[in-house]
Design a protein around this motif. Sequence first.
Motif, mmCIF file in Angstrom:
data_model
loop_
_atom_site.group_PDB
_atom_site.id
_atom_site.type_symbol
_atom_site.label_atom_id
_atom_site.label_comp_id
_atom_site.label_asym_id
_atom_site.label_seq_id
_atom_site.Cartn_x
_atom_site.Cartn_y
_atom_site.Cartn_z
ATOM 1 N N GLY A 42 0.820 -1.211 0.000
ATOM 2 C CA GLY A 42 0.000 0.000 0.000
ATOM 3 C C GLY A 42 0.851 1.256 0.000
ATOM 4 O O GLY A 42 0.553 2.222 -0.696
ATOM 5 N N VAL A 43 1.918 1.233 0.789
ATOM 6 C CA VAL A 43 2.835 2.376 0.821
ATOM 7 C C VAL A 43 3.481 2.545 -0.546
ATOM 8 O O VAL A 43 3.543 3.648 -1.096
ATOM 9 N N ALA A 44 3.949 1.444 -1.121
ATOM 10 C CA ALA A 44 4.614 1.498 -2.424
ATOM 11 C C ALA A 44 3.673 2.032 -3.500
ATOM 12 O O ALA A 44 4.062 2.890 -4.304
ATOM 13 N N GLU A 45 2.444 1.543 -3.521
ATOM 14 C CA GLU A 45 1.480 2.000 -4.533
ATOM 15 C C GLU A 45 1.171 3.484 -4.363
ATOM 16 O O GLU A 45 1.059 4.219 -5.353
ATOM 17 N N ALA A 46 1.047 3.938 -3.131
ATOM 18 C CA ALA A 46 0.699 5.336 -2.882
ATOM 19 C C ALA A 46 1.843 6.285 -3.245
ATOM 20 O O ALA A 46 1.597 7.418 -3.656
ATOM 21 N N MET A 47 3.082 5.837 -3.095
ATOM 22 C CA MET A 47 4.205 6.747 -3.322
ATOM 23 C C MET A 47 4.750 6.714 -4.737
ATOM 24 O O MET A 47 5.405 7.656 -5.168
ATOM 25 N N ASP B 192 13.562 0.992 -2.310
ATOM 26 C CA ASP B 192 13.181 0.096 -1.220
ATOM 27 C C ASP B 192 13.479 0.732 0.136
ATOM 28 O O ASP B 192 12.677 0.640 1.072
ATOM 29 N N GLU B 193 14.633 1.369 0.239
ATOM 30 C CA GLU B 193 15.008 2.033 1.493
ATOM 31 C C GLU B 193 14.039 3.173 1.811
ATOM 32 O O GLU B 193 13.608 3.335 2.950
ATOM 33 N N ALA B 194 13.687 3.953 0.796
ATOM 34 C CA ALA B 194 12.732 5.048 0.998
ATOM 35 C C ALA B 194 11.377 4.490 1.426
ATOM 36 O O ALA B 194 10.757 4.985 2.378
ATOM 37 N N ARG B 195 10.899 3.448 0.742
ATOM 38 C CA ARG B 195 9.610 2.843 1.088
ATOM 39 C C ARG B 195 9.615 2.323 2.519
ATOM 40 O O ARG B 195 8.687 2.550 3.289
ATOM 41 N N ASP B 196 10.700 1.631 2.896
ATOM 42 C CA ASP B 196 10.787 1.086 4.251
ATOM 43 C C ASP B 196 10.792 2.199 5.297
ATOM 44 O O ASP B 196 10.149 2.084 6.342
ATOM 45 N N THR B 197 11.511 3.265 5.020
ATOM 46 C CA THR B 197 11.579 4.387 5.960
ATOM 47 C C THR B 197 10.220 5.069 6.080
ATOM 48 O O THR B 197 9.782 5.405 7.192
ATOM 49 N N ILE B 198 9.544 5.274 4.956
ATOM 50 C CA ILE B 198 8.207 5.880 4.986
ATOM 51 C C ILE B 198 7.257 4.996 5.776
ATOM 52 O O ILE B 198 6.489 5.478 6.622
ATOM 53 N N HIS B 199 7.311 3.689 5.551
ATOM 54 C CA HIS B 199 6.467 2.750 6.302
ATOM 55 C C HIS B 199 6.748 2.870 7.800
ATOM 56 O O HIS B 199 5.822 2.952 8.611
ATOM 57 N N ASP B 200 8.030 2.894 8.181
ATOM 58 C CA ASP B 200 8.390 2.997 9.594
ATOM 59 C C ASP B 200 7.921 4.320 10.193
ATOM 60 O O ASP B 200 7.434 4.352 11.330
ATOM 61 N N ILE C 24 12.992 3.441 -9.044
ATOM 62 C CA ILE C 24 12.985 2.009 -9.327
ATOM 63 C C ILE C 24 13.824 1.756 -10.567
ATOM 64 O O ILE C 24 13.623 2.375 -11.609
ATOM 65 N N ASP C 25 14.777 0.854 -10.444
ATOM 66 C CA ASP C 25 15.620 0.492 -11.582
ATOM 67 C C ASP C 25 14.867 -0.540 -12.412
ATOM 68 O O ASP C 25 14.771 -1.708 -12.034
ATOM 69 N N LYS C 26 14.317 -0.107 -13.531
ATOM 70 C CA LYS C 26 13.493 -0.972 -14.378
ATOM 71 C C LYS C 26 14.311 -2.058 -15.080
ATOM 72 O O LYS C 26 13.770 -3.057 -15.512
ATOM 73 N N ASP C 27 15.621 -1.847 -15.186
ATOM 74 C CA ASP C 27 16.467 -2.801 -15.909
ATOM 75 C C ASP C 27 17.032 -3.902 -15.010
ATOM 76 O O ASP C 27 17.708 -4.800 -15.494
ATOM 77 N N SER C 28 16.805 -3.808 -13.718
ATOM 78 C CA SER C 28 17.295 -4.858 -12.820
ATOM 79 C C SER C 28 16.344 -4.975 -11.638
ATOM 80 O O SER C 28 15.414 -4.191 -11.491
ATOM 81 N N GLU C 29 16.590 -5.949 -10.831
ATOM 82 C CA GLU C 29 15.772 -6.107 -9.637
ATOM 83 C C GLU C 29 16.356 -5.324 -8.474
ATOM 84 O O GLU C 29 15.859 -5.400 -7.358
ATOM 85 N N ASP C 30 17.409 -4.561 -8.724
ATOM 86 C CA ASP C 30 18.080 -3.794 -7.689
ATOM 87 C C ASP C 30 17.486 -2.385 -7.623
ATOM 88 O O ASP C 30 17.768 -1.550 -8.474
ATOM 89 N N SER C 31 16.638 -2.153 -6.650
ATOM 90 C CA SER C 31 16.041 -0.835 -6.440
ATOM 91 C C SER C 31 16.251 -0.429 -4.988
ATOM 92 O O SER C 31 15.313 -0.069 -4.281
ATOM 93 N N ASP C 32 17.500 -0.501 -4.552
ATOM 94 C CA ASP C 32 17.822 -0.266 -3.142
ATOM 95 C C ASP C 32 17.352 1.094 -2.645
ATOM 96 O O ASP C 32 16.809 1.201 -1.554
#
Length: 140
Positions: A30-35, A64-72, A53-61
Amino acid sequence: MNQPTYTNDDLVAEAAKQHHGLTEDPGYMGVAEAMEDSPIASSPDGTTWGALIDKDSEDSDEYDEARDTIHDLMTDAADTSYWAITLGQDRLVPSEQTITLGPSGDPRVRVHLAFAEDYSEADQADLIAQLHEFIATSLT
């Protein structure tokens, strides 16, 4: 007309409980979709969170870090639901300006303000300045 079996305070308490419930456990998805399509506030060119988000790889650190921080931040947020509900009930608008007491980096007290919609920005600034002055000179 029959007297209701509840009071206005009961309505406010239930509204605050439900408001808090909406913010209590935001899921990562939900956080990811909203942001994702939301612009990053400090971005001068309107870059969105989704652009991280890095569309060319699965590496979107970074994303992901921003999403996790926003969630927290959301899950650790103080429950101000009752305050929010009663502000709306009184038709008061919260100000982004606050008065904080305590050393830098270690706030001990924070005063949040809300004003009537017709309270001018100049009057708000004047009142806030007066409060700052009062606190600085009259409180120990």
